[in-house]
Design a protein around this motif. Structure first.
Motif, PDB file in Angstrom:
ATOM      1  N   ALA A 105       0.838  -1.204   0.000  1.00 49.16           N
ATOM      2  CA  ALA A 105       0.000   0.000   0.000  1.00 49.16           C
ATOM      3  C   ALA A 105       0.872   1.252   0.000  1.00 49.16           C
ATOM      4  O   ALA A 105       2.033   1.222   0.407  1.00 49.16           O
ATOM      5  N   LYS A 106       0.286   2.344  -0.456  1.00 47.88           N
ATOM      6  CA  LYS A 106       0.949   3.635  -0.300  1.00 47.88           C
ATOM      7  C   LYS A 106       1.052   3.943   1.189  1.00 47.88           C
ATOM      8  O   LYS A 106       0.187   3.545   1.973  1.00 47.88           O
ATOM      9  N   THR A 107       2.107   4.647   1.577  1.00 48.51           N
ATOM     10  CA  THR A 107       2.283   5.010   2.976  1.00 48.51           C
ATOM     11  C   THR A 107       2.461   6.518   3.087  1.00 48.51           C
ATOM     12  O   THR A 107       3.447   7.075   2.587  1.00 48.51           O
ATOM     13  N   LEU A 108       1.483   7.177   3.722  1.00 49.77           N
ATOM     14  CA  LEU A 108       1.582   8.612   3.951  1.00 49.77           C
ATOM     15  C   LEU A 108       2.247   8.847   5.299  1.00 49.77           C
ATOM     16  O   LEU A 108       1.775   8.356   6.319  1.00 49.77           O
ATOM     17  N   ILE A 109       3.344   9.585   5.267  1.00 48.66           N
ATOM     18  CA  ILE A 109       4.053   9.933   6.499  1.00 48.66           C
ATOM     19  C   ILE A 109       3.664  11.349   6.889  1.00 48.66           C
ATOM     20  O   ILE A 109       3.818  12.284   6.105  1.00 48.66           O
ATOM     21  N   CYS A 110       3.126  11.499   8.085  1.00 46.00           N
ATOM     22  CA  CYS A 110       2.870  12.823   8.651  1.00 46.00           C
ATOM     23  C   CYS A 110       3.954  13.062   9.694  1.00 46.00           C
ATOM     24  O   CYS A 110       3.943  12.419  10.754  1.00 46.00           O
ATOM     25  N   GLY A 111       4.901  13.911   9.351  1.00 46.24           N
ATOM     26  CA  GLY A 111       6.076  14.009  10.186  1.00 46.24           C
ATOM     27  C   GLY A 111       6.436  15.407  10.639  1.00 46.24           C
ATOM     28  O   GLY A 111       5.784  16.398  10.303  1.00 46.24           O
TER      29      GLY A 111
END
Length: 333
Positions: free
Chosen positions: A246-252
């Motif tokens: 899956a795509k992985t969205l990083i909120c960093g």
């Protein structure tokens, strides 16, 4: 009638105000301010709240969903009651979900980083959801001790750059509260705030969420708490582990600045779920005696996110390349 409750028939319990704020109906209820959240949770941690109030408070928050100020206030109240010695920790890695469909590859990512000299502290809770394999169980199988105080954490960091400390050592009250899932039938804010405690003030933190809606609130709460380097992802099974399918969205947070970055899907299919989680096979992959295509991609990609979050690499591309090298050389250092 509970006599402890009965003494409040003529005057209001001090905690009642906080239950009222979050529970005063569809039009009257509101979120707690940061200061209110801090005071309310300080009372909970000091055991100054009745059981009936605690249950009502946690479930009202669960229905409403905790705000960033509430979450940050709860976490700061917890951090302010800790009394651990100051240690040099590069990465705080929270682990509270357990694994069911896939092996806990994130553990091998953390252990590989430790093999190469990065100081990693992992913390979590075990056994609050049935039919899951928890980190504590896996680490014990691999021969890693479970630390029971900060002196043992310091010793393990000195010896092997990795230490695991259970939530029950960090905060026995939080450990009790997290087990209420089986009583209430629902998760409570404890599952969320525990991931953000960062008990040893590590330079960088990692948190995973299961529900995407919590990604932003974790990121914003970490920012509100003053964390300078942090990453939040929707991890496989709720653990901080990159899912290659899956795509992985990083909120960093990078050097005190908020960012978002999406990593692409890496497979053209959905990898099969494990029929059983055989820890002997898992250990064989760690020892280099067996390969696992899905698992090794998950390890490297997860490690890459950690390297970028720690500031070891300036780009995710460089971080993934370095992660591959670290994985290949994990037993030669």
């Amino acid at each position: 009638m509970n006599t402890k409750r009965n003494i409040y028939k003529d005057f209001e319990h001090p905690f009642a105000q906080y239950v009222r704020i979050v529970g005063k109906g569809k039009n009257g209820a509101r979120s707690l301010s940061y200061d209110e959240a801090y005071q309310a949770f300080s009372m909970i941690l000091k055991n100054e709240v009745l059981d009936v109030q605690l249950g009502a408070f946690l479930m009202l928050l669960r229905v409403k969903e905790e705000s960033v100020d509430e979450l940050a206030g709860f976490v700061q109240a917890t951090r302010d009651q800790l009394n651990f010695k100051k240690l040099d920790v590069d990465l705080d890695w929270s682990s509270y979900a357990g694994k069911r469909k896939h092996y806990p590859w994130f553990i091998l990512a953390a252990l590989t980083l430790a093999k190469h000299g990065y100081n990693i502290v992992m913390h979590g809770a075990s056994g609050h959801t049935m039919n899951r394999v928890y980190t504590e169980q896996v680490l014990t199988y691999l021969g890693y001790p479970i630390c029971q105080n900060d002196a043992e954490v310091e010793q393990q960091l000195q010896q092997q750059h990795f230490a695991y400390i259970p939530l029950e050592v960090i905060s026995p009250i939080l450990a009790d509260l997290i087990t209420l899932r089986n009583v209430m039938g629902l998760r409570s804010p404890i599952h969320t705030l525990a991931r953000l405690i960062n008990p040893f003030n590590a330079k960088a933190t990692l948190q995973a969420i299961f529900h995407p809606a919590y990604r932003g609130s974790h990121q914003q709460a970490a920012f509100r708490l003053g964390y300078k380097n942090s990453a939040v992802i929707k991890g496989e099974g709720g653990e901080f582990e990159r899912n290659p399918d899956a795509k992985t969205l990083i909120c960093g947070i990078k050097d005190g600045e908020l960012y978002e970055h999406e990593l692409p899907k890496l497979t053209d299919y959905r990898s099969p779920i494990e029929e059983e989680l055989d820890l002997a096979l898992f250990k064989a992959v760690w020892d280099g005696q067996q390969s696992h295509d899905y698992g090794e991609i998950a390890v490297i990609e997860t490690m890459g996110i950690a390297l970028y979050t720690m500031g070891v690499c300036d780009s995710f591309e460089a971080a993934m390349q370095k992660a591959k090298t670290l994985w290949v050389n994990r037993h030669t250092v």
